[in-house]
Design a protein around this motif. Structure first.
Motif, mmCIF file in Angstrom:
data_model
loop_
_atom_site.group_PDB
_atom_site.id
_atom_site.type_symbol
_atom_site.label_atom_id
_atom_site.label_comp_id
_atom_site.label_asym_id
_atom_site.label_seq_id
_atom_site.Cartn_x
_atom_site.Cartn_y
_atom_site.Cartn_z
ATOM 1 N N ILE A 149 0.856 -1.182 0.000
ATOM 2 C CA ILE A 149 0.000 0.000 0.000
ATOM 3 C C ILE A 149 0.893 1.233 0.000
ATOM 4 N N ASN A 150 0.741 2.107 -0.987
ATOM 5 C CA ASN A 150 1.544 3.331 -1.060
ATOM 6 C C ASN A 150 1.000 4.388 -0.115
ATOM 7 N N CYS B 150 1.985 -6.204 9.347
ATOM 8 C CA CYS B 150 2.241 -4.972 8.591
ATOM 9 C C CYS B 150 3.687 -4.532 8.770
ATOM 10 N N HIS B 151 4.329 -4.183 7.660
ATOM 11 C CA HIS B 151 5.727 -3.753 7.678
ATOM 12 C C HIS B 151 5.827 -2.366 7.050
ATOM 13 N N PRO B 152 5.927 -1.309 7.866
ATOM 14 C CA PRO B 152 5.975 0.058 7.318
ATOM 15 C C PRO B 152 7.355 0.434 6.813
ATOM 16 N N HIS B 153 7.372 1.282 5.777
ATOM 17 C CA HIS B 153 8.606 1.813 5.204
ATOM 18 C C HIS B 153 8.439 3.320 5.055
ATOM 19 N N VAL C 156 5.795 9.039 -0.245
ATOM 20 C CA VAL C 156 6.654 9.266 0.925
ATOM 21 C C VAL C 156 6.841 8.013 1.773
ATOM 22 N N GLY C 157 6.199 6.924 1.400
ATOM 23 C CA GLY C 157 6.363 5.676 2.133
ATOM 24 C C GLY C 157 5.426 4.622 1.618
ATOM 25 N N HIS C 158 5.538 3.431 2.166
ATOM 26 C CA HIS C 158 4.603 2.364 1.844
ATOM 27 C C HIS C 158 4.583 1.369 2.996
ATOM 28 N N ALA C 159 3.625 0.481 2.950
ATOM 29 C CA ALA C 159 3.585 -0.629 3.897
ATOM 30 C C ALA C 159 3.371 -1.912 3.120
ATOM 31 N N THR C 160 4.073 -2.956 3.534
ATOM 32 C CA THR C 160 3.816 -4.288 3.006
ATOM 33 C C THR C 160 3.029 -5.058 4.051
ATOM 34 N N VAL C 161 2.014 -5.755 3.617
ATOM 35 C CA VAL C 161 1.322 -6.697 4.500
ATOM 36 C C VAL C 161 1.543 -8.098 3.936
ATOM 37 N N ARG C 162 1.894 -9.026 4.814
ATOM 38 C CA ARG C 162 2.151 -10.402 4.411
ATOM 39 C C ARG C 162 1.422 -11.325 5.355
ATOM 40 N N CYS C 163 0.571 -12.179 4.793
ATOM 41 C CA CYS C 163 -0.276 -13.061 5.596
ATOM 42 C C CYS C 163 -0.211 -14.485 5.053
ATOM 43 N N ALA C 164 -0.775 -15.393 5.827
ATOM 44 C CA ALA C 164 -0.758 -16.795 5.416
ATOM 45 C C ALA C 164 -1.822 -17.113 4.384
ATOM 46 N N VAL D 255 -4.824 -0.982 6.860
ATOM 47 C CA VAL D 255 -3.820 0.019 6.492
ATOM 48 C C VAL D 255 -4.462 1.162 5.716
ATOM 49 N N GLN D 256 -5.325 0.816 4.755
ATOM 50 C CA GLN D 256 -5.971 1.840 3.947
ATOM 51 C C GLN D 256 -6.834 2.765 4.794
ATOM 52 N N ALA D 257 -7.420 2.232 5.867
ATOM 53 C CA ALA D 257 -8.241 3.069 6.748
ATOM 54 C C ALA D 257 -7.410 4.187 7.378
#
Length: 359
Positions: free
Chosen positions: A301-302, A319-322, A334-342, A354-356
């Protein structure tokens, strides 16, 4: 190994973060005094056409790459006299000019939307008669994230459109009734070894990428890889290349390529065995390529304009923020977040969380 990077934005920053564990050091050349990658290596604050500083860079590093395609191809040609540069100047020359790019696709029998070269208002009007409306007028070079283009829906939109884009060389592209936008991240080593990441589903708003979701066994994966392989071999390419497509009528039409690591591949940092950034560095350094296999289900998510509070992002599971360390400005990545799930259901839930925070 010491690596030179033309450009010191977030892509250069993420390259350096990936290369540090490999024992690599970095020198950036970028005219911005506040370049966000500068803290991760030496920063030569100079223009991309500054021959003195380019020569200094070449003398100090083992190999050079670049983080975006708005670098002049002449810069790469100049550097290549003194040090290996990947991707090569021809790849940059083709990818930075939409007319050259679309013409190459046509030569390689890769389907594209209808297109025409436009060098004047009169040629625009002739192209509209040939291609029809709606269509989109784009500058041949320098446009990105929705900049340098105008959508033409009605005949009145055509009047003065060429002047609105600065009276510079343009390309007119016909609209296609696509059902989705996908991108393929490919990487090719110095020895020709080539790997592909899973196709990514992309969502844009106002011409800016907002969401990328890595697919599971996409039915068009093989077709995308075939098209990308034609381009990689044609250009004798080394490094990561991103290929954006439209999904239409059960197949793919080429939109554009980017000769670099790409926003739609950011999910690979946490979501793949070897990220696009590490694989780009492996490729240009002559190292064996890493696995492009997915690890779980992933999405990116940008963050546009501002980054949500890190404390709130950190509170979201998986959630992994950058944070890129850039000044917040409207319309700026200016940043993004990766979400990784099973599983996919959990992934959609995390994306929504995250979008919220960005609403």
């Amino acid at each position: 190994m010491k690596i030179g990077i033309i450009g010191a934005g977030q892509l250069g920053r993420m390259l350096a973060l990936a290369g540090t564990p490999l024992g690599q050091d970095f020198v950036f050349l970028d005219p911005a005094t506040d370049a966000c990658a500068a803290a991760l290596g030496e920063h030569l604050c100079a223009g991309y056409d500054d021959r003195e500083q380019l020569r200094r860079l070449a003398e100090d590093v083992d190999v050079v790459t670049y983080e975006f395609e708005n670098v002049p191809a002449e810069t790469v040609d100049f550097l290549a006299q003194y040090v290996p540069v990947y991707p090569n100047a021809e790849s940059l020359r083709i990818a930075r000019d939409r007319w050259f790019e679309k013409s190459m696709f046509q030569e390689l029998d890769i389907p594209t939307p209808a297109f025409a070269d436009v060098l004047s208002q009169a040629e625009l009007e002739s192209a509209v008669q040939l291609i029809g409306l709606p269509a989109v007028l784009k500058t041949r070079t320098m446009g990105y994230d929705g900049k340098g283009q105008k959508v033409l829906r009605q005949p009145q939109d055509v009047a003065d459109a060429f002047a609105e884009l600065g009276c510079v060389p343009c390309i007119l592209e016909g609209f296609v009734p696509f059902t989705g936008e996908v991108s393929l991240i490919a990487v090719r080593g110095r020895d020709g070894d080539t790997r592909f990441y899973p196709l990514v589903h992309n969502t844009h708003k106002d011409g800016i990428l907002r969401l990328s979701v890595a697919s599971n066994a996409h039915p068009l994966q093989a077709q995308a890889e075939n098209y990308a392989l034609r381009v990689l071999d044609k250009l004798n390419y080394v490094g990561v290349l991103a290929f954006e497509f439209f999904e239409i009528d059960g197949g793919l039409k080429a939109n554009e390529i980017a000769p670099r690591v790409h926003n739609s591949g950011h999910w690979t940092i946490e979501g793949a065995e070897c990220s696009q950034f590490e694989n780009h560095l492996r490729a240009i350094a002559g190292l064996p390529l890493g696995s492009t296999a997915k690890v779980g289900q992933s999405a990116m998510i940008n963050f546009i304009g501002e980054v949500p509070a890190i404390s709130k992002l950190a509170a979201i599971a998986d959630c992994h923020p950058h944070h890129y360390g850039k000044a917040f400005k409207p319309g700026r990545k200016v940043g993004h977040a990766t979400v990784r799930c099973a599983d996919s259901a959990s992934l959609q839930s995390r994306i929504a969380e995250v979008q919220a925070l960005t609403d």
